[in-house]
Design a protein around this motif. Structure first.
Motif, short mmCIF file in Angstrom:
data_model
loop_
_atom_site.label_atom_id
_atom_site.label_comp_id
_atom_site.label_asym_id
_atom_site.label_seq_id
_atom_site.Cartn_x
_atom_site.Cartn_y
_atom_site.Cartn_z
N ALA A 1 -12.32 -11.65 -4.87
CA ALA A 1 -12.21 -11.84 -3.43
C ALA A 1 -11.09 -10.94 -2.92
O ALA A 1 -10.30 -10.41 -3.70
N PRO A 2 -10.97 -10.76 -1.60
CA PRO A 2 -9.89 -9.92 -1.05
C PRO A 2 -8.49 -10.37 -1.46
O PRO A 2 -7.53 -9.61 -1.32
N TYR A 3 -8.36 -11.59 -1.98
CA TYR A 3 -7.06 -12.08 -2.45
C TYR A 3 -6.41 -11.11 -3.44
O TYR A 3 -5.19 -10.92 -3.43
N SER A 4 -7.21 -10.51 -4.32
CA SER A 4 -6.65 -9.80 -5.47
C SER A 4 -5.82 -8.58 -5.09
O SER A 4 -4.96 -8.17 -5.87
N LEU A 5 -6.03 -8.01 -3.91
CA LEU A 5 -5.27 -6.82 -3.51
C LEU A 5 -4.35 -7.10 -2.32
O LEU A 5 -3.88 -6.17 -1.66
N ARG A 6 -4.06 -8.35 -2.06
CA ARG A 6 -3.24 -8.68 -0.89
C ARG A 6 -1.81 -8.17 -1.05
O ARG A 6 -1.16 -7.79 -0.08
N HIS A 7 -1.29 -8.16 -2.28
CA HIS A 7 0.08 -7.66 -2.49
C HIS A 7 0.15 -6.16 -2.24
O HIS A 7 1.12 -5.66 -1.65
N VAL A 8 -0.86 -5.44 -2.67
CA VAL A 8 -0.91 -4.00 -2.39
C VAL A 8 -1.03 -3.77 -0.89
O VAL A 8 -0.41 -2.87 -0.33
N ALA A 9 -1.85 -4.59 -0.23
CA ALA A 9 -1.99 -4.48 1.22
C ALA A 9 -0.66 -4.67 1.93
O ALA A 9 -0.33 -3.95 2.88
N ARG A 10 0.12 -5.63 1.47
CA ARG A 10 1.42 -5.89 2.10
C ARG A 10 2.37 -4.71 1.90
O ARG A 10 3.19 -4.40 2.78
N LEU B 1 -19.29 11.23 6.92
CA LEU B 1 -18.45 10.15 6.42
C LEU B 1 -16.98 10.58 6.43
O LEU B 1 -16.65 11.68 5.97
N PRO B 2 -16.08 9.73 6.94
CA PRO B 2 -14.65 10.07 6.91
C PRO B 2 -14.17 10.21 5.47
O PRO B 2 -14.44 9.35 4.63
N ARG B 3 -13.44 11.29 5.19
CA ARG B 3 -12.95 11.52 3.84
C ARG B 3 -11.60 10.84 3.62
O ARG B 3 -10.70 10.97 4.45
N PRO B 4 -11.44 10.14 2.50
CA PRO B 4 -10.10 9.60 2.19
C PRO B 4 -9.17 10.72 1.75
O PRO B 4 -9.59 11.72 1.16
N ASP B 5 -7.89 10.54 2.04
CA ASP B 5 -6.86 11.50 1.65
C ASP B 5 -6.23 11.16 0.30
O ASP B 5 -5.55 11.99 -0.29
N ARG B 6 -6.48 9.94 -0.17
CA ARG B 6 -5.92 9.51 -1.45
C ARG B 6 -6.72 8.34 -1.98
O ARG B 6 -7.15 7.47 -1.22
N LEU B 7 -6.92 8.31 -3.29
CA LEU B 7 -7.59 7.20 -3.96
C LEU B 7 -6.62 6.57 -4.95
O LEU B 7 -5.99 7.26 -5.75
N VAL B 8 -6.50 5.24 -4.90
CA VAL B 8 -5.70 4.50 -5.86
C VAL B 8 -6.65 3.54 -6.58
O VAL B 8 -7.27 2.68 -5.94
N LEU B 9 -6.78 3.71 -7.88
CA LEU B 9 -7.71 2.91 -8.68
C LEU B 9 -6.92 2.06 -9.67
O LEU B 9 -6.05 2.56 -10.38
N ILE B 10 -7.24 0.77 -9.71
CA ILE B 10 -6.59 -0.18 -10.61
C ILE B 10 -7.65 -0.76 -11.53
O ILE B 10 -8.59 -1.41 -11.06
N SER B 11 -7.54 -0.50 -12.82
CA SER B 11 -8.55 -0.93 -13.80
C SER B 11 -9.96 -0.59 -13.32
O SER B 11 -10.82 -1.46 -13.27
N PRO B 12 -10.22 0.67 -12.96
CA PRO B 12 -11.51 0.99 -12.32
C PRO B 12 -12.69 0.88 -13.29
O PRO B 12 -12.58 1.20 -14.47
N LEU C 1 -3.29 -6.31 -13.74
CA LEU C 1 -2.50 -5.24 -13.13
C LEU C 1 -2.09 -5.47 -11.68
O LEU C 1 -0.95 -5.17 -11.31
N PRO C 2 -2.95 -6.00 -10.78
CA PRO C 2 -2.53 -6.08 -9.37
C PRO C 2 -1.73 -7.32 -9.00
O PRO C 2 -1.46 -7.54 -7.83
N PHE C 3 -1.34 -8.14 -10.00
CA PHE C 3 -0.67 -9.41 -9.68
C PHE C 3 0.76 -9.43 -10.21
O PHE C 3 1.00 -9.26 -11.40
N PRO C 4 1.75 -9.66 -9.32
CA PRO C 4 3.14 -9.75 -9.76
C PRO C 4 3.40 -11.07 -10.48
O PRO C 4 2.62 -12.02 -10.35
N PRO C 5 4.48 -11.16 -11.24
CA PRO C 5 4.81 -12.43 -11.90
C PRO C 5 4.95 -13.59 -10.94
O PRO C 5 4.75 -14.74 -11.33
N GLY C 6 5.28 -13.31 -9.68
CA GLY C 6 5.45 -14.37 -8.70
C GLY C 6 4.21 -14.72 -7.91
O GLY C 6 4.29 -15.51 -6.96
N ASP C 7 3.05 -14.17 -8.29
CA ASP C 7 1.82 -14.52 -7.57
C ASP C 7 1.57 -16.02 -7.68
O ASP C 7 1.65 -16.61 -8.77
N SER C 8 1.25 -16.64 -6.56
CA SER C 8 1.15 -18.09 -6.52
C SER C 8 0.00 -18.65 -7.34
O SER C 8 0.05 -19.80 -7.78
#
Length: 483
Positions: free
Chosen positions: A131-140, A218-229, A420-427
């Motif tokens: 769900a979108p939850y998994s990347l909320r820390h990156v979003a912040r 299609l709009p082109r992205p300027d950067r791609l960040v992949l986590i465990s792709p 990988l996308p979850f800090p030790p303090g993730d609830s």
């Protein structure tokens, strides 16, 4: 001679038919084990498909999503039997893990606005069953650095597991196009546009970026960040569709599922249908073929830089495929691969397979390479000190940079695909849950001990680390690429 060949051909066909029939019967018998199908396994909500998604704007998407969640409430939550109204069931309205109790339901798409005018935009794509939850820390992190962050709910996710029985990856890609259109609309044509993808979302991010090269509209992205792709997955997924064949008969509907587990995580499916594995495999096959074709034609020269974070040990996706099917095809465009090696200082060392010590050398090609390689590892066997071993693009000399303050916990032998996308303090998934947020359960802090056969979940799922001890390093590297 011809008669002999015909005889052997008939025998071969007969043997194959017997084998196929035997496998069919075995699958039928195996699928009937376990608990019965619940409402969340049988009710398929009316999520949007590609043709409809391509005609929507973001407001239309959010309105359709609201109707979808209302439908799930009516057809699942409001219709539960008394025995299904339990605290460990996320679909029970009275359960502490029911997402309606939280300040924000992270199963739904969201937009995070920065303070002041945005300096760019990022689209975040979660993984399969996620769900979108998994990347909320990156979003912040992106929002804190002035970007508007759009967290997309991929179609067939966030509602009920049965939704994944009736979806195709083309729907997921159409939603990706919609989110990128909205991101570009919000920031205009000049400001930077990034796409972040986790697991299956990483495959979608790459697929979109390739499509944007071939399709100027299609709009082109300027950067791609992949986590465990998910560039490549196990060979089993190639034949996953066959496992669901008995489900054609209503009496064997359970065969459509690879696993049926109680749904006790508020922002992720536990149950997994065959079609989910099949669609991910279809996506990776299409992605790898497109990468090969475009590389041979020289079309990757304009691809945005790709920054990838990957555990060397990953049971879900192929780390080897990340290198062989993606990075070995990239031009010299500023791309980087960060690999997290296993812990050489764990007290569990004698229990680990010896092959894990050699895996890194087997999958990484010799320098020079077109991309920067960064390996996060112990300084040596039985050493707790961590270093970053860096080989810049085009060079053969590796430099070693100490990483003071970074260390594997002694009882952690590696990272995992999901960590990988979850800090030790993730609830939800962290080992030190943030008390400011409460989601009814803290899976990362569970240290279960007891007899087998008692828990509703597999002990293996508790063994798998769900948080990243090097999350601060990961986010520092992501943040360094945000202009």
């Amino acid at each position: 001679m011809r008669r002999s060949l015909t005889r052997w051909t008939k025998r071969l066909i007969l043997v194959l038919a017997v084998v196929a029939a035997t496998l069919f019967v075995v699958r039928v018998v195996d699928s009937q084990r376990g608990p019965p199908l619940e409402l969340w396994h049988t009710f398929v909500p009316e999520d949007l498909q590609a043709d409809a998604i391509d005609k929507l704007d973001w407001n239309g998407w959010m309105a359709a999503e609201a109707r979808l969640f209302d439908q799930v409430r009516r057809e699942v939550t409001d219709r539960l039997d008394d025995e299904e109204r339990r605290a460990d069931n996320r679909y029970f309205a009275g359960s502490p893990i029911n997402p309606s109790h939280f300040e924000q339901d992270w199963n739904r798409s969201y937009v995070m606005e920065p303070d002041g005018a945005p300096r760019g935009a990022v689209v975040l794509l979660h993984g399969l069953t996620d769900a979108p939850y998994s990347l909320r820390h990156v979003a912040r992190q992106y929002r804190a650095q002035g970007f508007v962050a759009i967290g997309l709910r991929i179609p067939a996710h966030g509602t009920v597991p049965a939704a994944l029985t009736d979806t195709v990856w083309e729907d997921w890609l159409a939603a990706t196009r919609l989110a990128v259109r909205e991101a570009r609309r919000r920031i205009g044509p000049q400001q930077p546009l990034h796409v972040v993808g986790f697991s299956n979302g990483g495959a979608l991010a790459m697929k979109y970026a390739l499509d944007a090269i071939e399709n100027p509209s299609l709009p082109r992205p300027d950067r791609l960040v992949l986590i465990s792709p998910m560039i490549g997955i196990t060979a089993f997924a190639r034949f996953a569709g066959l496992a669901a064949l008995p489900a054609i008969l209503p009496s064997f509907a359970k065969a459509a599922w690879l696993s049926r587990v109680p749904e006790f995580i508020p922002f992720k499916y536990n149950s997994f249908p065959v079609n989910g594995a099949r669609q991910s495999h279809r996506l990776t096959v299409s992605l790898q073929a497109q990468l090969q074709r475009m590389a041979q034609a020289g079309q990757l020269a304009t691809l945005a830089p790709v920054q990838t974070f990957q555990s060397v040990l990953d049971f879900t996706v192929s780390t080897r495929a990340v290198i062989s099917a993606l990075y070995n095809l990239l031009p010299t465009n500023g791309s980087e691969l960060v690999l997290f090696d296993r812990n050489q200082n764990t007290r569990l060392g004698p229990m680990l397979r010896p092959a894990t010590d050699l895996l890194l050398d087997r999958i990484v090609p010799p320098a020079p390479r077109n991309w920067r390689l960064s390996i996060i590892a112990n300084t040596g066997p039985d050493s707790a000190d961590m270093v970053e071993r860096v080989t810049p693009a085009g060079e053969t000399t590796e430099s070693v940079k100490p990483l003071p303050g970074m260390a594997y916990p002694r009882d952690v032998f590696s990272l995992s695909h999901v960590a990988l996308p979850f800090p030790p303090g993730d609830s939800l998934y962290g080992i030190e849950p943030n008390p400011a947020e409460e989601f009814g359960v803290s899976l990362g802090a569970v240290a279960a001990r007891g007899e087998v056969g008692v828990l509703v979940l597999s002990p293996a799922s508790l063994l798998r680390i769900s948080w990243n001890p090097f999350y601060g390093f990961l986010m520092e590297r992501v943040g360094a690429g945000i202009p």
